[in-house]
Scaffold this active site. Structure first.
Site, PDB file in Angstrom:
ATOM      1  N   ASP A  14       0.898  -1.445   0.051  1.00 13.19           N
ATOM      2  CA  ASP A  14      -0.066   0.126  -0.133  1.00 13.19           C
ATOM      3  C   ASP A  14       0.765   1.365   0.094  1.00 13.19           C
ATOM      4  O   ASP A  14       1.872   1.588   0.881  1.00 13.19           O
ATOM      5  CB  ASP A  14      -0.862  -0.026   1.350  1.00 13.19           C
ATOM      6  CG  ASP A  14      -1.566  -1.163   1.461  1.00 13.19           C
ATOM      7  OD1 ASP A  14      -1.451  -2.151   1.001  1.00 13.19           O
ATOM      8  OD2 ASP A  14      -2.559  -1.213   2.467  1.00 13.19           O
ATOM      9  N   TRP A  74       1.244  -0.459  10.030  1.00 11.69           N
ATOM     10  CA  TRP A  74       0.303  -0.547   8.818  1.00 11.69           C
ATOM     11  C   TRP A  74       0.016   0.651   8.287  1.00 11.69           C
ATOM     12  O   TRP A  74       0.615   1.773   8.696  1.00 11.69           O
ATOM     13  CB  TRP A  74      -0.772  -1.525   9.201  1.00 11.69           C
ATOM     14  CG  TRP A  74      -0.431  -2.846   9.484  1.00 11.69           C
ATOM     15  CD1 TRP A  74       0.617  -3.418   9.752  1.00 11.69           C
ATOM     16  CD2 TRP A  74      -1.427  -4.021   9.472  1.00 11.69           C
ATOM     17  NE1 TRP A  74       0.568  -5.009   9.957  1.00 11.69           N
ATOM     18  CE2 TRP A  74      -0.630  -5.128   9.816  1.00 11.69           C
ATOM     19  CE3 TRP A  74      -2.838  -4.116   9.642  1.00 11.69           C
ATOM     20  CZ2 TRP A  74      -1.248  -6.531   9.821  1.00 11.69           C
ATOM     21  CZ3 TRP A  74      -3.340  -5.331   9.427  1.00 11.69           C
ATOM     22  CH2 TRP A  74      -2.569  -6.591   9.725  1.00 11.69           C
TER      23      TRP A  74
END
Length: 514
Positions: A14, A74
């Site tokens: 990502d 994350w």
């Protein structure tokens, strides 16, 4: 590689926290420095002055604290605060596998490259509320924050309830450190399941876009609607479908996207991860996985019903050796090679006109899924008006190719244009996922030409139909059509002739990754 850059010896997913700061573009990304598969997730960091050439910097965020991120740093976003300094909000996994939200700030805000970051001593600054039945393992990916008219910051975090409902949980703060969960989500949908990497931004005076990355299907869908600043509620417009069957940013391999506003050029930029179609074992063998898509400019179409996307203008600085074709008829069953450009790295803009629509096939009432229609028909099947388009990353003998093409069908006295990307023959001798993608292109072929721009970068094919109304990204693994052995062809497998009203193609130089 070009802007779809791969960094060797990593697992790369990502895009996180994109922003422009002191004239420098920043891209952070989910990065496993020890393997090409998921695990040990950190924040990698790269900067650029032009979104084309990049400098790789040391890792910005490592897992370190048992109470909030020891099991991974994350995804998250960057926000430029009122004093002009940036702040990062990111999801951390604590020692009990709970997902929480954390804050990091630059160690030296006068450094335009923002090489070092400090985690807040107040972390975690947002935790899942058990009273509200927030699943602590599905609570992640904070967006860029925005200021409300009351002077408070607002941010949304992705969530799921009861395995069916996707939510954009809303939090507010006066100081960017102490956050309070709002009484209700910004928005939710009971047809999608978990929302990852949500994105929320204004596209006009009265319209906002809410994007969600749907975990169960790896689909990026969005809705256009109205945001009530007083109630903090987002309401999709009538007809803006609120699930995966609605509008998508991209109908191919494109996930976990993140946008940011480029104030220097007054535009919104979209970045995204292109994941692999190969197995984890193959990724480990080759030593890397995951790439970034070409940066796109995005804006609201004049209809106010959908987004339009286009490669950022800076990509054009890579163009070289331009080739033009005069107006040419592509007869039924014919094939024309585009000579003079490098087939492995190219930028092709082509526009088709159909002099007289008379051989179009009828769209059967049972055919409701464009991807299934494209897959069923394929690029090699003989049709009426289409399939016609491009064969890219193709071998000279046409044994290996990726097709990007149009099919025109008729339904209830109206024409339906399908844009497809067919990978069935993209690789010989390799066993991996070779999907066919498809979508409806909102163009009237009677009044408008069918335009297609395709960016080719060795193993990535990004295509933009109708000036960017429909986008399809393909990830391919050629075995024959590599480097100088890659070719580009124009084809027409329909029974009706079509015309090339315009074609410009360029070889693309390599971007610099340092």
């Amino acid at each position: 590689m070009l802007v779809n850059w791969a960094i060797h010896d990593l697992g790369f997913t990502d895009p996180n926290g994109p922003m422009i700061y002191k004239g420098i573009y920043h891209l952070f990304y989910q990065y496993n420095p020890g393997s090409a598969v998921w695990g040990n997730i950190t924040w990698g960091h790269a900067t650029s002055t032009d979104l084309v050439n990049w400098i790789i910097h040391p890792i910005s965020l490592f897992p370190s604290e048992p109470s909030y991120d020891i099991k991974g740093c994350w995804s998250g976003s960057a926000t430029i605060l009122q004093d002009g300094t940036p702040a990062i909000l990111y999801t951390g996994i604590d020692s009990n596998n709970n997902q929480v939200q954390n804050l990091a700030v630059p160690k030296n805000s006068s450094d335009p490259y923002l090489v070092e970051w400090i985690k807040s001593p107040s972390n975690p600054i947002m935790e899942p509320n058990a009273v509200n039945k927030i699943n602590s393992t599905l609570f992640r990916d904070p967006t860029t924050a925005w200021l409300g008219h009351d002077g408070k910051w607002r941010v949304i975090v992705g969530n799921e309830r009861e395995q069916t409902t996707g939510l954009a949980l809303l939090y507010t703060s006066s100081d960017f450190i102490h956050w309070t969960e709002a009484e209700h989500p910004l928005h939710s949908s009971n047809e999608t399941g978990m929302w990852e990497c949500p994105d929320f931004f204004r596209v006009s005076t009265h319209k906002h876009v809410l994007k969600a990355s749907v975990f169960r299907s790896l689909v990026e869908y969005y809705t256009v609607g109205t945001y009530d600043r007083d109630t903090d509620i987002f309401v999709p417009d009538a007809g803006s479908v609120d699930n995966e069957s609605g509008l998508r940013l991209d109908y191919g391999k494109y996930y976990a996207s993140k946008s940011f506003f480029d104030g220097d050029k007054n535009r919104r930029i979209l970045l995204s991860w292109i994941n692999e179609s190969t197995s984890a074992n193959i990724d480990i063998m080759k030593g890397w996985s995951g790439l970034q898509a070409f940066p796109r400019k995005i804006w609201l179409d004049k209809s106010a019903k959908q987004l339009v996307q286009w490669p950022v203008e800076e990509i054009e600085k890579l163009r070289t050796n331009q080739v033009k074709l005069p107006i040419t008829t592509v007869k039924a069953g014919s094939l024309v090679e585009v000579l003079g450009v490098t087939g492995a790295q190219a930028d092709v803009e082509i526009s088709f006109s159909i002099p007289m629509l008379e051989k179009e096939e009828v769209l059967e009432s049972s055919w409701t899924n464009p991807q299934e229609i494209c897959s069923r028909r394929g690029s090699s099947a003989n049709g009426g008006v289409g399939p016609f388009g491009l064969l890219v990353i193709a071998s000279s003998d046409i044994q290996e190719f990726t097709a990007v093409f149009f099919i025109v069908l008729k339904k209830n006295d109206k024409f339906v244009v399908l844009m497809c990307s067919d990978q069935k023959r993209s690789s010989l001798g390799l066993d991996y996922d070779k999907p066919t993608y498809g979508a409806v292109l909102d163009v009237d072929p009677v009044k408008q030409n069918l335009s297609l721009r395709t960016l080719i970068d060795h193993s990535i094919v990004e295509s933009f139909g109708g000036g960017g109304k429909t986008c399809i990204t393909a990830r391919v693994y050629p075995t024959l059509a590599i480097n100088d052995n890659a070719h580009i062809f124009i084809f027409n497998n329909g029974s009706q002739h079509v015309e090339i009203s315009n074609l410009n193609a360029w070889s693309l130089k390599q971007a610099q990754i340092h």
